[in-house]
Scaffold this active site. Structure first.
Site, mmCIF file in Angstrom:
data_model
loop_
_atom_site.group_PDB
_atom_site.id
_atom_site.type_symbol
_atom_site.label_atom_id
_atom_site.label_comp_id
_atom_site.label_asym_id
_atom_site.label_seq_id
_atom_site.Cartn_x
_atom_site.Cartn_y
_atom_site.Cartn_z
ATOM 1 N N ARG A 134 32.096 -55.737 -11.020
ATOM 2 C CA ARG A 134 32.458 -57.158 -10.976
ATOM 3 C C ARG A 134 31.652 -57.956 -11.984
ATOM 4 N NH1 ARG A 134 32.480 -60.122 -5.217
ATOM 5 N NH2 ARG A 134 30.227 -60.013 -5.506
ATOM 6 N N LYS A 236 32.111 -64.259 -10.698
ATOM 7 C CA LYS A 236 30.979 -64.850 -9.993
ATOM 8 C C LYS A 236 30.093 -65.620 -10.977
ATOM 9 C CE LYS A 236 28.378 -63.623 -5.846
ATOM 10 N NZ LYS A 236 29.184 -64.488 -4.980
ATOM 11 N N GLU A 272 39.558 -70.283 -0.361
ATOM 12 C CA GLU A 272 38.258 -69.760 0.033
ATOM 13 C C GLU A 272 37.476 -70.804 0.794
ATOM 14 O OE1 GLU A 272 35.491 -67.802 -2.569
ATOM 15 O OE2 GLU A 272 37.071 -67.203 -3.951
#
Length: 389
Positions: A134, A236, A272
């Site tokens: 990721r 992220k 989210e």
């Protein structure tokens, strides 16, 4: 090469220190000052000592706050270079140029994973390869070089081993491990930084929310949005998190636990919570918003999907209209920090929707399976746990 004294040479012959020196690489020892060698010897004293824990820690009442540990890991490279061997350093402040890319343009990523102490005293990391992948995907999006998967996992292992006395006893919490990748080189015009730093630090943690395992009370935000299509909501990036602080602070001041965001185009589909994914359950169908470029593909999220399917639940990844919250049997959140957090109520446009709360919730069953794997109580058929030697 640094010449060791007789006493240091004697220590180096011990099996524990010899294995640790081999682990961090002789290149590190030959390029550091003698004082740094003393730090390595001190760090090595924690290797293999399962009966030693950090002093003055109330393991029964750990929250999710920063507790400085002993060591952090640092590795650097240039813009057009590749990361090479890094090194352990005492935990502490780092020096950055005022014109560092991360400070001026937010060129940075972070990850989060956890280390666990098993019932048999072995140490484990949970799916660190997925964090590495990721970060690599995020680095491409942010025009940054990134560590290889092997480098990433190796850095986490070394950080955990050097800080093993901070890993809570089984069932008392975990060691939260935070890898950072930042543009540390100076830059004035808008462009990728000239140098990059990969840094790993750790902190013992308990429950993320201050009320522990109590059900969450969420507020649906319909004014601000966490991310937009074409942005960086699916990686992220550090830039994703400060923008939610206003909504989060406003919600908490009104007595809510957190904020549930809607999509920015239709303002109808749930996406989210501030720092975690969301699921809804209706009968035997478990649904979660599809990761369509605005939602972070959480590692805990993916793990729960696999566990649920293994337990014969039907799992759907799809757009979920906010109206479906009205007749859901359960709602819960997932994330590295929160684990699984059941939702007790959701407030949308002044209307409060309440959900059943008991120890028979499906989400708690899923969480029990996840925690059992992480602590080595349940067989890890998925191959998720990486033992730290």
């Amino acid at each position: 090469m640094i010449r060791m004294s007789d006493s240091l040479a004697s220590l180096a012959r011990s099996s524990r220190l010899a294995s640790y020196i081999s682990m961090i690489g002789i290149r590190y020892l030959t390029t550091r000052a003698a004082s740094s060698l003393q730090e390595i010897i001190k760090a090595s004293s924690y290797i293999g000592r399962d009966d030693e824990f950090a002093n003055d820690i109330d393991w029964n009442n750990l929250g999710f706050g920063l507790t400085p540990t002993d060591y952090m890991y640092i590795m650097k490279c240039g813009r057009d270079d590749e990361f090479k061997q890094g090194q352990l350093n005492r935990y502490g402040n780092i020096e950055l140029s005022p014109s560092a890319g991360v400070l001026n343009y937010g060129q940075g990523l972070f990850e989060g994973t956890k280390a666990y102490r098993g019932e048999d005293k072995r140490l484990f990391l949970f799916r660190p390869q997925q964090n590495a992948i990721r970060m690599q995907i995020g680095a491409q999006r942010m025009c940054m070089p990134s560590p290889s998967t092997e480098q990433f996992v190796d850095a986490l292992k070394k950080t955990v081993l050097a800080n093993r006395r901070w890993i809570p006893p089984p069932g008392k919490g975990s060691l939260y491990v935070r890898p950072l990748l930042i543009g540390s080189g100076p830059i004035l015009g808008l462009a990728p930084a000239s140098e990059y730093t990969f840094l790993v630090f750790a902190s013992p943690v308990g429950n993320y929310f201050k009320d522990g395992t109590a059900p969450l009370n969420l507020y649906v935000e319909d004014e601000f949005h966490r991310s937009t299509r074409g942005g960086a909501g699916d990686v992220k990036s550090i830039t994703n998190y400060a923008p939610v602080l206003k909504s989060l602070s406003r919600a908490r001041n009104r007595g809510f636990s957190d904020v549930l965001y809607l999509d920015s185009v239709h303002k109808r589909y749930i996406e989210e919570v501030s720092s975690c994914n969301v699921f809804i359950l209706k009968r035997n169908v478990l649904s979660t918003p599809a990761t369509n470029g605005t939602i972070l593909e959480g590692i805990t999220r993916n793990s729960i999907i696999e566990i649920a399917r293994d337990l014969a639940f039907q799992v759907e990844e799809r757009p979920i209209p906010v109206e479906e919250l009205l007749d859901a049997d359960e709602v819960f959140c997932t994330g590295t920090a929160v684990g699984i957090a059941p939702v007790g109520s959701i407030t949308y446009k002044g209307n409060r929707i309440e959900y059943k709360t008991s120890n028979q919730l499906v989400c708690l069953r899923l969480y029990s399976r996840l925690v059992g794997i992480q602590r080595g109580i349940i067989e890890d058929k998925m191959g998720w746990m990486i033992e730290i030697d």
